[in-house]
Scaffold this active site. Sequence first.
Site, PDB file in Angstrom:
ATOM      1  N   GLY A   9       0.826  -1.200   0.000  1.00 46.93           N
ATOM      2  CA  GLY A   9       0.000   0.000   0.000  1.00 46.93           C
ATOM      3  C   GLY A   9       0.854   1.240   0.000  1.00 46.93           C
ATOM      4  N   SER A  10       0.310   2.355  -0.515  1.00 44.62           N
ATOM      5  CA  SER A  10       1.022   3.626  -0.439  1.00 44.62           C
ATOM      6  C   SER A  10       0.863   4.217   0.958  1.00 44.62           C
ATOM      7  CB  SER A  10       0.495   4.586  -1.500  1.00 44.62           C
ATOM      8  OG  SER A  10       0.865   4.125  -2.787  1.00 44.62           O
ATOM      9  N   GLY A  11       1.591   5.290   1.207  1.00 41.19           N
ATOM     10  CA  GLY A  11       1.540   5.937   2.510  1.00 41.19           C
ATOM     11  C   GLY A  11       2.756   5.629   3.360  1.00 41.19           C
ATOM     12  N   HIS A  12       3.665   4.801   2.821  1.00 43.49           N
ATOM     13  CA  HIS A  12       4.876   4.425   3.557  1.00 43.49           C
ATOM     14  C   HIS A  12       6.120   5.050   2.943  1.00 43.49           C
ATOM     15  CE1 HIS A  12       2.269   1.632   5.521  1.00 43.49           C
ATOM     16  NE2 HIS A  12       2.069   0.920   4.423  1.00 43.49           N
TER      17      HIS A  12
ATOM     18  N   LYS B 139       5.849  -7.785   2.371  1.00 42.13           N
ATOM     19  CA  LYS B 139       5.596  -7.559   3.797  1.00 42.13           C
ATOM     20  C   LYS B 139       4.397  -8.416   4.197  1.00 42.13           C
ATOM     21  CE  LYS B 139       5.103  -2.988   3.976  1.00 42.13           C
ATOM     22  NZ  LYS B 139       5.019  -2.735   2.517  1.00 42.13           N
TER      23      LYS B 139
ATOM     24  N   ASP C 204      -1.383  -8.495   0.707  1.00 45.41           N
ATOM     25  CA  ASP C 204      -0.124  -8.429  -0.042  1.00 45.41           C
ATOM     26  C   ASP C 204       0.338  -9.829  -0.431  1.00 45.41           C
ATOM     27  OD1 ASP C 204      -0.317  -5.767   0.796  1.00 45.41           O
ATOM     28  OD2 ASP C 204       1.839  -5.561   1.089  1.00 45.41           O
TER      29      ASP C 204
ATOM     30  N   HIS D  67       0.018   1.063   9.783  1.00 48.83           N
ATOM     31  CA  HIS D  67      -1.254   1.461   9.171  1.00 48.83           C
ATOM     32  C   HIS D  67      -2.219   1.995  10.214  1.00 48.83           C
ATOM     33  CE1 HIS D  67       0.331  -1.967   6.811  1.00 48.83           C
ATOM     34  NE2 HIS D  67       0.091  -1.168   5.807  1.00 48.83           N
TER      35      HIS D  67
END
Lengths: 331, 331
Positions: free
Chosen positions: A53-56, A104, A109, A218
């Site tokens: 996911g994005s945001g990392h 991860k 995922d 998250h």
Amino acid sequence: MKKLINEVDNIVDEMLDGMVAAYPQYIRRLDGLDVVVRAGGSKGKVALVSGGGSGHEPAHGGYVGKGMLDGAIAGAVFTSPTPDQVYEAIKAADGGKGVLLVIKNYTGDVMNFEMAADMARDEGIEVDQVITADDVAVENSTWTTGRRGIAGTIFVHKIAGACAEAGGSLADVKRVAEKVIANVRSMGMAVDACTVPAAGKPSFDLAEDEIEIGIGIHGEPGVNREKIGTVNEISDKLLDKIFAEGIYNSGDEVAVMVNGMGGTPLMELFVANKHIKEVLDSKGIKVAKTLVGNYMTSLDMEGFSITLLKVDDELKKLLAAPADTPAFVQA
Amino acid sequence: MKKLINEVDNIVDEMLDGMVAAYPQYIRRLDGLDVVVRAGGSKGKVALVSGGGSGHEPAHGGYVGKGMLDGAIAGAVFTSPTPDQVYEAIKAADGGKGVLLVIKNYTGDVMNFEMAADMARDEGIEVDQVITADDVAVENSTWTTGRRGIAGTIFVHKIAGACAEAGGSLADVKRVAEKVIANVRSMGMAVDACTVPAAGKPSFDLAEDEIEIGIGIHGEPGVNREKIGTVNEISDKLLDKIFAEGIYNSGDEVAVMVNGMGGTPLMELFVANKHIKEVLDSKGIKVAKTLVGNYMTSLDMEGFSITLLKVDDELKKLLAAPADTPAFVQA
């Protein structure tokens, strides 16, 4: 919610374009996909592909380049990339020597990367995988069976990437990646939650004097919520849980990552590192290398995680090898 | 206030110890002083010394190393370092070829660095100085006569540092530093204020839908407070003021820095960079290099600044030269 964005729905798309616009010497984007690969390709070497996911950010696109990743897939914020996007990343990154997926450990995922791997194998691409699960906070969580993969994943990128760059076979690269995974552990905490743009409000609320220990990347629940103490006390709690693994003992050598969650001043991470180094010294554990900064973030979350990686001569050498990517350069 | 600290009074001291503990290969701390210098010294080259109040990390200690600074002084949070600390930094950094001070334009900094320079000259050390004043937001401000020095200062460290590393004389190094200063402009904004630890509360309050345009790096007032718009609209406002300087024109080549203020997600900085690149393209301005990240922060402030540096062949070459410091590595 006050965010520096345009349309919530376009964040990942614009972010990837902005990343490629900043670093065209390192990365290019696959047309119509949320995938970046090395600008110069990966011909003749084992390719490493990661994502999530994005945001990392800077994970994972920021680690695409010499000595680390060959391709990275960006899902929607905190959402697993779809199998077709991962499949396209594998195909584009493949340099003819096989592809190792660094996943991860989150249920979505793992499932989507594995489906993509099957699709790529059907096309004759050799694909293998490793799963990072370095977070000692919880044994199972909201989105995982088993432990979560967090900042320790960056050490897998760096070390397996160096092995691939040096001409290692897919089996070699997988072996060192597994060695990192066996020897890396992390734990994090949050002072304040992050705000997912599509949600528009913080993912949880903490009182003015509260922190959450054992938080993931998250905003998933941690181990417990408690009154804030000094950063030394907080670091001790994280380290105690990491040391309880029994991996890090007197005479050992470790790499340390003090990772900011995105909204944490670097000053505070350095204050934390002073104590972490003293604790390691007091235990007779030698520090081979330290990284302090925002390596695996959680949007604007305030907090940090500590990662320890026990290194032997092989891992030390690979960790010290040159790397040249947007977010991690080593001469 | 929730901060990851121990005692408010010890923050700078612990931060510097934590920084040196993380990067002993690059920096060492002068005993009893809030000064870091290169671990291996600076013998036989012109030395660059910078510094200022703390809270701007990685500036400036993070830029001490090959190809950038030779010494950095850390004042208390948002407070000018004292003349005696600057003097000790000059003495320790001096490698026998003279010292150039890179001073951000704040009244206290300029006064104290100049006093220190006089003290060092009395001891026979050749000292010269440049003053950065890249912030186009305001002509005078709370703590300055004239414009403030902000993130553009990092380009001075990089380019003058490369000149010094290549064997430039003190006059050479000063000349390229002045050339950067003449061609670099910045402007910033804040979504939310920072909290100085000793104050314990945000330096100003913004409503849930308000931002402040033209903010400095200490929470000093900006140009105006307004309703938040898209990041494209905000970037346009910052760029318009920078373009109004008349320095950046069609056919020119620039280096770009999209600088996070400490609490801003990297994702948002990349979204901003997409538009910034498009605006530059539309104006016929070529981008030679882009930096996106936390280079000159303001504790946990949420916001960002844009910096443009017009480069000629000389500046481009020096900008592209290798650097090896805790916070900036270039192969």
